[in-house]
Design a protein around this motif. Structure first.
Motif, PDB file in Angstrom:
ATOM      1  N   LEU A   2       0.826  -1.213   0.000  1.00 30.32           N
ATOM      2  CA  LEU A   2       0.000   0.000   0.000  1.00 30.32           C
ATOM      3  C   LEU A   2       0.861   1.265   0.000  1.00 30.32           C
ATOM      4  CD1 LEU A   2      -2.790  -1.163   2.470  1.00 30.32           C
ATOM      5  CD2 LEU A   2      -2.948  -0.944  -0.021  1.00 30.32           C
ATOM      6  N   THR A   3       1.992   1.219   0.676  1.00 37.30           N
ATOM      7  CA  THR A   3       2.899   2.364   0.636  1.00 37.30           C
ATOM      8  C   THR A   3       3.421   2.585  -0.776  1.00 37.30           C
ATOM      9  OG1 THR A   3       3.574   2.071   2.945  1.00 37.30           O
ATOM     10  CG2 THR A   3       5.059   3.323   1.534  1.00 37.30           C
ATOM     11  N   THR A   4       3.724   1.505  -1.479  1.00 37.01           N
ATOM     12  CA  THR A   4       4.190   1.622  -2.863  1.00 37.01           C
ATOM     13  C   THR A   4       3.117   2.250  -3.743  1.00 37.01           C
ATOM     14  OG1 THR A   4       5.605  -0.319  -2.563  1.00 37.01           O
ATOM     15  CG2 THR A   4       5.107   0.334  -4.829  1.00 37.01           C
ATOM     16  N   LEU A   5       1.868   1.845  -3.564  1.00 38.07           N
ATOM     17  CA  LEU A   5       0.778   2.440  -4.339  1.00 38.07           C
ATOM     18  C   LEU A   5       0.615   3.921  -4.006  1.00 38.07           C
ATOM     19  CD1 LEU A   5      -1.994  -0.320  -4.238  1.00 38.07           C
ATOM     20  CD2 LEU A   5      -0.012  -0.116  -5.748  1.00 38.07           C
ATOM     21  N   MET A   6       0.787   4.271  -2.733  1.00 39.72           N
ATOM     22  CA  MET A   6       0.692   5.680  -2.350  1.00 39.72           C
ATOM     23  C   MET A   6       1.804   6.490  -3.009  1.00 39.72           C
ATOM     24  SD  MET A   6       1.101   7.440   1.403  1.00 39.72           S
ATOM     25  CE  MET A   6       2.883   7.205   1.310  1.00 39.72           C
ATOM     26  N   ILE A   7       3.029   5.970  -2.981  1.00 41.80           N
ATOM     27  CA  ILE A   7       4.161   6.668  -3.595  1.00 41.80           C
ATOM     28  C   ILE A   7       3.909   6.893  -5.083  1.00 41.80           C
ATOM     29  CG2 ILE A   7       6.599   6.400  -4.241  1.00 41.80           C
ATOM     30  CD1 ILE A   7       6.991   4.972  -1.542  1.00 41.80           C
ATOM     31  N   ALA A   8       3.340   5.885  -5.753  1.00 40.58           N
ATOM     32  CA  ALA A   8       3.103   5.984  -7.198  1.00 40.58           C
ATOM     33  C   ALA A   8       2.058   7.026  -7.558  1.00 40.58           C
ATOM     34  CB  ALA A   8       2.692   4.620  -7.746  1.00 40.58           C
TER      35      ALA A   8
ATOM     36  N   LEU B  35      -1.425   7.195  -7.891  1.00 37.76           N
ATOM     37  CA  LEU B  35      -2.215   6.698  -9.012  1.00 37.76           C
ATOM     38  C   LEU B  35      -3.572   7.380  -9.109  1.00 37.76           C
ATOM     39  CD1 LEU B  35      -1.456   2.933  -8.398  1.00 37.76           C
ATOM     40  CD2 LEU B  35      -0.392   4.418 -10.095  1.00 37.76           C
ATOM     41  N   PRO B  36      -4.180   7.353 -10.288  1.00 44.27           N
ATOM     42  CA  PRO B  36      -5.535   7.905 -10.434  1.00 44.27           C
ATOM     43  C   PRO B  36      -6.564   6.988  -9.784  1.00 44.27           C
ATOM     44  CG  PRO B  36      -4.828   6.905 -12.490  1.00 44.27           C
ATOM     45  CD  PRO B  36      -3.623   6.885 -11.584  1.00 44.27           C
ATOM     46  N   ASN B  37      -7.736   7.506  -9.513  1.00 45.24           N
ATOM     47  CA  ASN B  37      -8.818   6.687  -8.968  1.00 45.24           C
ATOM     48  C   ASN B  37      -9.132   5.541  -9.922  1.00 45.24           C
ATOM     49  OD1 ASN B  37      -8.964   8.475  -6.860  1.00 45.24           O
ATOM     50  ND2 ASN B  37     -10.778   9.550  -7.626  1.00 45.24           N
ATOM     51  N   GLY B  38      -9.381   4.364  -9.351  1.00 47.75           N
ATOM     52  CA  GLY B  38      -9.706   3.201 -10.170  1.00 47.75           C
ATOM     53  C   GLY B  38      -8.568   2.771 -11.080  1.00 47.75           C
TER      54      GLY B  38
ATOM     55  N   ALA C 282      -4.062  -4.318  -3.562  1.00 48.31           N
ATOM     56  CA  ALA C 282      -4.320  -3.306  -4.586  1.00 48.31           C
ATOM     57  C   ALA C 282      -5.810  -3.213  -4.906  1.00 48.31           C
ATOM     58  CB  ALA C 282      -3.529  -3.620  -5.843  1.00 48.31           C
ATOM     59  N   ALA C 283      -6.481  -4.363  -5.028  1.00 45.58           N
ATOM     60  CA  ALA C 283      -7.913  -4.358  -5.319  1.00 45.58           C
ATOM     61  C   ALA C 283      -8.710  -3.708  -4.198  1.00 45.58           C
ATOM     62  CB  ALA C 283      -8.392  -5.788  -5.563  1.00 45.58           C
ATOM     63  N   PHE C 284      -8.240  -3.850  -2.961  1.00 47.84           N
ATOM     64  CA  PHE C 284      -8.904  -3.252  -1.806  1.00 47.84           C
ATOM     65  C   PHE C 284      -8.985  -1.733  -1.948  1.00 47.84           C
ATOM     66  CE2 PHE C 284      -8.647  -1.485   2.544  1.00 47.84           C
ATOM     67  CZ  PHE C 284      -9.794  -2.033   3.085  1.00 47.84           C
ATOM     68  N   THR C 285      -8.016  -1.125  -2.659  1.00 53.30           N
ATOM     69  CA  THR C 285      -8.016   0.333  -2.836  1.00 53.30           C
ATOM     70  C   THR C 285      -8.995   0.802  -3.912  1.00 53.30           C
ATOM     71  OG1 THR C 285      -6.280   0.393  -4.549  1.00 53.30           O
ATOM     72  CG2 THR C 285      -5.559   0.349  -2.237  1.00 53.30           C
ATOM     73  N   GLY C 286      -9.576  -0.138  -4.660  1.00 48.04           N
ATOM     74  CA  GLY C 286     -10.468   0.227  -5.759  1.00 48.04           C
ATOM     75  C   GLY C 286      -9.833   0.091  -7.121  1.00 48.04           C
ATOM     76  N   ALA C 287      -8.585  -0.415  -7.168  1.00 48.46           N
ATOM     77  CA  ALA C 287      -7.907  -0.602  -8.446  1.00 48.46           C
ATOM     78  C   ALA C 287      -8.474  -1.811  -9.184  1.00 48.46           C
ATOM     79  CB  ALA C 287      -6.410  -0.780  -8.225  1.00 48.46           C
ATOM     80  N   LYS C 288      -8.333  -1.796 -10.497  1.00 51.75           N
ATOM     81  CA  LYS C 288      -8.667  -2.936 -11.340  1.00 51.75           C
ATOM     82  C   LYS C 288      -7.373  -3.696 -11.596  1.00 51.75           C
ATOM     83  CE  LYS C 288     -10.572  -4.268 -15.838  1.00 51.75           C
ATOM     84  NZ  LYS C 288     -11.123  -3.785 -17.130  1.00 51.75           N
ATOM     85  N   VAL C 289      -7.295  -4.936 -11.121  1.00 48.93           N
ATOM     86  CA  VAL C 289      -6.019  -5.650 -11.055  1.00 48.93           C
ATOM     87  C   VAL C 289      -6.005  -6.857 -11.982  1.00 48.93           C
ATOM     88  CG1 VAL C 289      -4.379  -6.829  -9.539  1.00 48.93           C
ATOM     89  CG2 VAL C 289      -5.741  -4.918  -8.652  1.00 48.93           C
ATOM     90  N   THR C 290      -4.927  -6.948 -12.753  1.00 49.24           N
ATOM     91  CA  THR C 290      -4.593  -8.163 -13.493  1.00 49.24           C
ATOM     92  C   THR C 290      -3.348  -8.752 -12.850  1.00 49.24           C
ATOM     93  OG1 THR C 290      -5.471  -7.274 -15.566  1.00 49.24           O
ATOM     94  CG2 THR C 290      -3.934  -9.122 -15.728  1.00 49.24           C
ATOM     95  N   ALA C 291      -3.432 -10.008 -12.415  1.00 48.36           N
ATOM     96  CA  ALA C 291      -2.320 -10.687 -11.754  1.00 48.36           C
ATOM     97  C   ALA C 291      -1.701 -11.700 -12.708  1.00 48.36           C
ATOM     98  CB  ALA C 291      -2.803 -11.380 -10.480  1.00 48.36           C
TER      99      ALA C 291
END
Length: 365
Positions: A166-172, A174-177, A194-203
């Motif tokens: 989550l810290t990495t996502l914050m640093i990046a 990113l736009p909503n969704g 990542a999905a918990f934040t509302g992102a659309k994730v491909t693993a």
């Protein structure tokens, strides 16, 4: 993340605790007898205000690659390579290998890569084949309905990895969704965070057991994650992403500069590539190479995993070779490690990266 249990996963990320005194021996010979049984005489009692006597460093226990089967057996007799009883054995470990690695070569050259692969094959006792060597065999079933993909109740373990992601996502920033490509997703903890934040994730992961687990949990949680089986370099898609994430996995790439360049093809305008939980160090090599401490040697020999590490400058050069600007955010990642961010030139101004309190951006803004 790809380890076969939470304790092992945690252990493979302990690169930040590696001792800089663990060197690389290019000589020949077998395992030495180990620490001397003789006890040195006690130091004279220091007077008032005197500095305590400095203890002499303990001698290393040198293991030849031909003896690594016995090394594995020793660790397992102590309860496993991540058991506290094995810590002293790791501290004393020094690998003796016959493969010559010329660190004056261009670290991007085929010759240098071939030398590191030869060292891997000497340590592992097998040819490099990541389609088989990077597998972790698990039964996805019992973990589908668990609170987390590992099926563990170790709050601290899950918390530290979730925080790092989550810290990495914050640093990046990113736009909503945001659309996120999680390469080397392993068990799927990074994807679920990542999905918990509302992102659309491909693993994406090379291991079909992991992609099955991620997809089955996604169906239950209805978090929209889609998992695809592929290795880093063979993956292809027409989709474009706001973030491509490598969490505790980029060090398995034999040529990370090619892996990064391939991933950069999938960036949307303004998109970024980020890594965290990676072994950024210069313990054994000035540029990059196999990590040959006790824990890493154990998993290379037993499981066949390719366990490399790189200097901060070298991994930055990998991003730059891919046409990306690179920023390292120190003291922000897993256990205070580095978070790396790559962005196409001129695309960072609209959405500057966020540096958490206490972290250090290199280069400075």
């Amino acid at each position: 993340m790809k380890n076969d249990d939470p304790k092992e996963k945690s252990g493979r990320s302990l690169w930040a605790k590696l001792r800089s005194g663990t060197g690389v021996d290019r000589g020949e010979g077998g395992k030495e007898a180990g620490p001397s049984a003789a006890t040195p005489p006690p130091a004279p009692t220091a007077g008032a205000g005197a500095k305590p006597a400095r203890q002499a460093p303990q001698p290393k226990e040198r293991w030849a690659t031909s003896d690594l089967g016995a090394f594995v057996e020793k660790l397992e007799s102590l309860g496993g390579h991540m058991h506290p009883n094995a810590a002293a054995t790791h501290d004393m470990f020094e690998l003796v290998h016959e493969t010559k690695v010329d660190t004056t070569l261009d670290p991007f050259s085929d010759e240098y890569v071939a030398q590191q692969i030869a060292l891997y094959e000497e340590i592992s006792g097998r040819s490099l084949d990541q389609e088989s060597g990077e597998m972790t065999h698990i039964d996805p079933g019992p973990r589908v309905d668990a609170n987390n993909p590992y099926g563990t109740k170790n709050v601290g373990f899950i918390a530290q990895h979730a925080r790092a992601v989550l810290t990495t996502l914050m640093i990046a920033n990113l736009p909503n969704g945001a659309r996120i490509l999680d390469l080397g997703a392993g068990w799927g903890l990074s994807s679920e965070a990542a999905a918990f934040t509302g992102a659309k994730v491909t693993a994406v992961d090379i291991n079909p057991n992991f992609t099955e687990l991620v997809n089955r949990r996604a169906a239950r949680l209805k978090n929209g994650i889609k998992a695809v089986r592929s290795n880093f370099d063979a993956f292809d898609t027409s989709d474009r992403f706001d973030l491509i994430l490598f969490y505790e996995c980029l060090h398995h790439a034999v040529k990370p500069w090619e892996t990064i360049a391939n991933a950069a093809r999938f960036l949307a305008p303004g998109g970024r590539i980020a890594f965290a939980g990676e072994p950024v160090n210069e313990v054994w090599w000035p540029h990059w190479g196999l990590r040959i401490g006790g824990r890493e040697t154990y998993v290379i020999h037993k499981h066949g995993w390719f366990e490399s590490g790189w200097s901060e400058k070298f991994i930055g050069d990998c991003f730059r070779r891919a046409g990306l600007e690179f920023v390292a955010v120190r003291r922000a990642g897993l256990r205070g490690g580095v978070v790396g961010i790559g962005t196409r030139p001129g695309e960072a101004a609209d959405r500057p990266i966020i540096v958490p309190p206490g972290a250090v951006r290199v280069p400075a803004a």
